[in-house]
Enzyme design. Structure first.
Site, mmCIF file in Angstrom:
data_model
loop_
_atom_site.group_PDB
_atom_site.id
_atom_site.type_symbol
_atom_site.label_atom_id
_atom_site.label_comp_id
_atom_site.label_asym_id
_atom_site.label_seq_id
_atom_site.Cartn_x
_atom_site.Cartn_y
_atom_site.Cartn_z
ATOM 1 N N HIS A 61 -2.073 -5.642 4.067
ATOM 2 C CA HIS A 61 -2.019 -5.788 2.607
ATOM 3 C C HIS A 61 -2.601 -4.560 1.905
ATOM 4 C CE1 HIS A 61 -3.334 -7.710 -1.289
ATOM 5 N NE2 HIS A 61 -2.189 -8.331 -1.157
ATOM 6 N N ASP A 80 -9.700 -4.046 -0.905
ATOM 7 C CA ASP A 80 -8.652 -4.851 -0.275
ATOM 8 C C ASP A 80 -8.968 -5.081 1.204
ATOM 9 O OD1 ASP A 80 -5.840 -5.756 0.457
ATOM 10 O OD2 ASP A 80 -5.538 -5.220 -1.641
ATOM 11 N N SER A 110 0.045 -8.871 -6.300
ATOM 12 C CA SER A 110 -0.666 -7.866 -5.496
ATOM 13 C C SER A 110 0.109 -6.563 -5.440
ATOM 14 C CB SER A 110 -0.827 -8.357 -4.051
ATOM 15 O OG SER A 110 -1.854 -9.285 -3.939
#
Ligand SMILES: *[C@@H]1O[C@H](CO)[C@@H](O)[C@H](O)[C@H]1NC(C)=O
Ligand SMILES: *[C@@H]1O[C@H](CO)[C@@H](O)[C@H](O)[C@H]1NC(C)=O
Ligand SMILES: *[C@@H]1O[C@H](CO)[C@@H](O)[C@H](O)[C@H]1NC(C)=O
Ligand SMILES: *[C@@H]1O[C@H](CO)[C@@H](O)[C@H](O)[C@H]1NC(C)=O
Length: 739
Positions: free
Chosen positions: A215, A146, A526
């Site tokens: 994220h 990620d 996600s």
């Protein structure tokens, strides 16, 4: 590339899942990044593998020097191949080599909790649940590919952890704002992949595994965050934050860079290759938009690593699901039983309730009445020339947002209102899945009915005004849940029409998890993906010898298709409807039932070789698809996209429950299709742990039809083991109407 309009770029910073543009220019002789795939590792030592790559490449480029200069990544642990800067001609020449399986341009892409675990019935108070039986994921290693991680977050405290598992072979790569202390007994490894990433993206980021975007931190803490009391987003969604497998170890692979969290295939494959070497047990990939690089995940699965991927955020349009190879778990997003009601008071005292993440900041002015303006669709044109300074603007989503999912439409209106100087935004939309905390502006989403009331009020008032109050958090049984989120990408898979995708749904709307030193609410598949990753880690801890296919089978066959009121799970969309397998695969994940599934549908991962390289859109020379359709794989689902004549499909189940068990088949045939199962009773005992049964699927009419859905369930009085079935009757083997 019409679909991939500039609007998507806006989204990247908050709600991720990617889109692609080719990595570099495509001019005649100019070089671009290519991924060259060579199959299994054949030379033993990694140095020998690298040497063999240079042999091949220097043959094309003319010298070893040029080869060294052009090489970006070498894949040498889990599979063999490399990424290099090549011209189109050089790429073509390389593809001619007998040992080369494929040469493809690397694409550029972007990345796409308190309550959710209680909602899944996984709390510390229940000694027999999966969380406890799986020992909180102790000693399971989760690889997160990620944007990196924020090691100082309380969610990654390693207090009370035992030593790093001995089998771990990874590294703690030092870099900018990251030294070897930043790895711990919790974050046991960190690597980053900056080669081939544009300079301007690296410049704004930390040149290390440290997470600029947030994220990756959110995803990692959802999968495996330690228990943190008193987490909230400015008081919203307050409670205990923790990951699904709170004692699991985290290995970080940073491949997404810059403010837009961009990455490319070449780096993704390098991360998977290293993760295979390092010894991760589960790989969590909340990324998408890559070209067909599914061989990376295939090699991981063949080494016993379960690979969990996000389905994408392009719902509710059909055929938008991504990352759909049969060997991975593809995760859809659901909305759980939490909402954030936000009261809007109009000048005529009428109160309207919307949903938002609007909170009262310490320094922000108290909510006051502001003048209200109807901005129509709030396109840049609609708002052009209007003075919005200090105003609250009413914006409507387009009536037919096909192609642009709800996560994409809202940010456009937000940008336009913000650019016009507005202070508030009331957005009219059919769904409130995926709320955004709009910095510096008060934003709230209202239903279309309410939107109409506000419009009427504006129309009939000379100086319309409205006040928006901060949101509250409400949870519990009164909220209809779960529901497949509007933005969650839908099947059937454009790449693999003859399997059902996505596989499973998990909470992904308005999820609270770590970001930097605090906590943030994000939405997307996600966020759903690490929920499944965490559950797989617990299952892996409980059943260390289960294959990735067996673990997938356990979650799919035990998933829920009804809520706790026995009402069918709905799928938000246009229109809202009862969910089907192209929305949620087997259904909504049910971790405690998955711990003890009764029967499993297992697959020898070498069988996947028959399917590798076979996608409907891009068929490679090595594709074996012509010999076997995907529905013949022993998956916990059956999809027959072209049903003209009766066909027979076999499935094999292994008893993993009580040794003596008798299972009966219950069949729900799809409309227009007849399903028969033979035998319809399976008797298991110490000598017979495995049974194969035949499923005969027959069209009832001669019809150019559409997909209909059913299921096959084995039950023994205690356990039910259900797989979804999809079938489409056809007369002709071509299809224009594919919804
Ligand atoms: C990580 O390393 C930096 C120095 O590079 C240090 O300032 C920081 O405190 C470290 N964080 C942790 C959690 O050890
Ligand atoms: C709030 O106001 C105080 C005093 O005016 C200031 O020091 C502080 O930085 C402000 N905080 C934020 C988050 O703006
Ligand atoms: C508001 O007024 C405009 C014309 O001034 C009309 O076209 C529109 O239908 C009205 N909308 C509502 C919701 O009353
Ligand atoms: C295709 O299937 C054969 C078995 O028939 C297998 O040996 C081969 O490796 C497969 N192709 C690829 C690219 O894996």
């Amino acid at each position: 590339m019409g679909l991939y309009s500039s609007s998507r770029a806006l989204l990247a910073s908050t709600l991720m899942l990617c889109f692609c543009i080719l990595f570099l220019g495509v001019h005649g002789g100019s070089r671009r990044l290519y991924v060259v795939y060579l199959g299994d590792v054949k030379h033993g030592h990694p140095d020998d593998v690298i040497a063999s790559h240079h042999d091949i490449l220097s043959n094309v480029l003319g010298s070893m020097e040029d080869s060294l200069d052009s090489m970006i990544h070498n894949y040498k642990h889990g599979f063999s191949g490399f990424a290099a800067m090549l011209t189109e001609d050089q790429a073509k020449q390389l593809a001619e080599f007998p040992e080369v399986i494929s040469v493809k341009p690397s694409r550029r892409c972007r990345a796409t909790t308190t309550r959710s675990w209680d909602f899944l019935d996984m709390s510390y108070q229940m000694p027999n649940d999966l969380l406890n039986k799986g020992r909180y994921g102790e000693d399971v290693i989760i690889g997160v590919i990620d944007t990196g991680i924020w090691p100082e977050s309380r969610s990654f405290s390693d207090e009370g952890y035992g030593p790093v598992p001995l089998r771990w072979k990874g590294v703690c790569q030092v870099g900018q704002a990251w030294d070897s202390n930043n790895c711990s007994r919790k974050i046991i490894g960190a690597r980053f992949y900056s080669a081939g990433v544009p300079e301007e993206e690296l410049k704004v980021d930390y040149l290390s595994a440290r997470d600029l975007d947030g994220h990756g931190t959110h995803v990692a803490s959802t999968a495996a965050g330690s228990v943190v009391e008193g987490a909230s987003f400015h008081g919203l969604a307050a409670g205990v934050a923790r990951g699904g497998a709170p004692h699991a170890r985290i290995a970080v692979y940073k491949i997404l860079w810059g403010r837009d969290a961009g990455g490319n295939d070449a780096a993704l494959l390098a991360a998977i290759d290293d993760a295979i070497h390092d010894g991760v047990d589960v790989l969590s990939l909340s990324v998408g938009g890559f070209s067909d690089n599914s061989f990376g995940a295939l090699h991981a699965v063949q080494k016993g690593i379960t690979v969990v991927y996000a389905a994408g955020n392009d719902g509710p349009s059909p055929q938008t699901v991504e990352n759909t190879s049969p060997w991975v778990i593809t995760v859809a997003a659901s909305k759980m039983d939490r909402s954030f009601p936000t009261v809007i008071t109009l000048g005529n005292k009428q109160k309207i309730v919307g949903q938002s993440l609007y909170y009262q900041g310490k320094n922000s002015s108290r909510s006051i009445f502001r003048s209200l303006e109807n901005g129509g669709l709030c396109t840049a044109d609609d708002l052009n020339g209007k003075d919005l300074k200090g105003k609250t603007v009413l914006c409507a989503s387009p009536n037919s947002p096909m192609g642009d999912g709800p996560l994409l439409v809202f940010p456009q209106a937000l940008r336009n209102v913000r650019n016009g100087g507005g202070s508030g935004l009331i957005f009219v939309q059919y769904t409130t899945d995926g709320l955004t905390a709009c910095e510096g502006i008060t934003c709230v989403i209202v239903d279309i009915d309410y939107g109409k009331k506000i419009k009427e009020y504006i129309n009939t008032t000379s100086s319309p005004i409205a006040r928006i109050e901060p949101a509250r958090s409400i949870t519990g049984k009164e909220i209809l849940a779960p529901k497949v989120a509007a933005f969650s990408s839908r099947g059937p898979s454009p790449d693999y029409a003859d399997i059902i995708k996505p596989d499973i749904a998990a909470p992904g709307a308005n999820i609270l998890a770590a970001q930097g030193n605090s906590y943030a609410i994000k939405s997307g598949t996600s966020m759903a993906t690490p929920h499944v990753t965490g559950i797989i880690a617990l299952l892996k801890s409980l059943h260390p010898n289960w294959s990735p296919a067996a673990l997938k089978s356990a979650i799919v066959t035990t998933a829920s298709v009804t809520d706790e009121h026995d009402m069918p799970i709905l799928a938000e969309g246009l229109p809202r409807k009862i969910a089907d397998p192209f929305d949620y695969g087997g259904g909504h994940i049910n971790p405690n039932r998955a711990a003890d599934p009764g029967l499993i549908y297992d697959i020898d991962p070498n069988v996947y070789n028959y399917f590798f390289g076979c996608t409907a859109t891009k068929t490679s020379a090595s594709c074996n698809k012509t010999s076997i359709p995907g529905y013949l794989l022993n998956l916990p689902s059956i999809s027959v996209p072209y049903l003209r004549y009766p066909i027979s499909v076999s499935r094999t189940v292994t008893n993993v429950g009580e040794v003596d068990a008798v299972y009966h088949a219950a069949i729900e045939s799809p409309a227009g299709v007849k399903i028969e199962v033979e035998p319809s009773v399976l008797v298991f005992n110490a000598a017979n742990k495995i049974h194969t049964f035949q499923v005969k699927i027959s069209p009832m009419w001669r019809l150019q039809g559409d997909y209909t859905f059913g299921s096959i369930t084995w039950y023994n009085g205690k356990k039910t083991v259900r797989i979804p079935v999809a079938a489409r009757i056809t007369i002709h083997d071509f299809f224009a109407d594919v919804a």
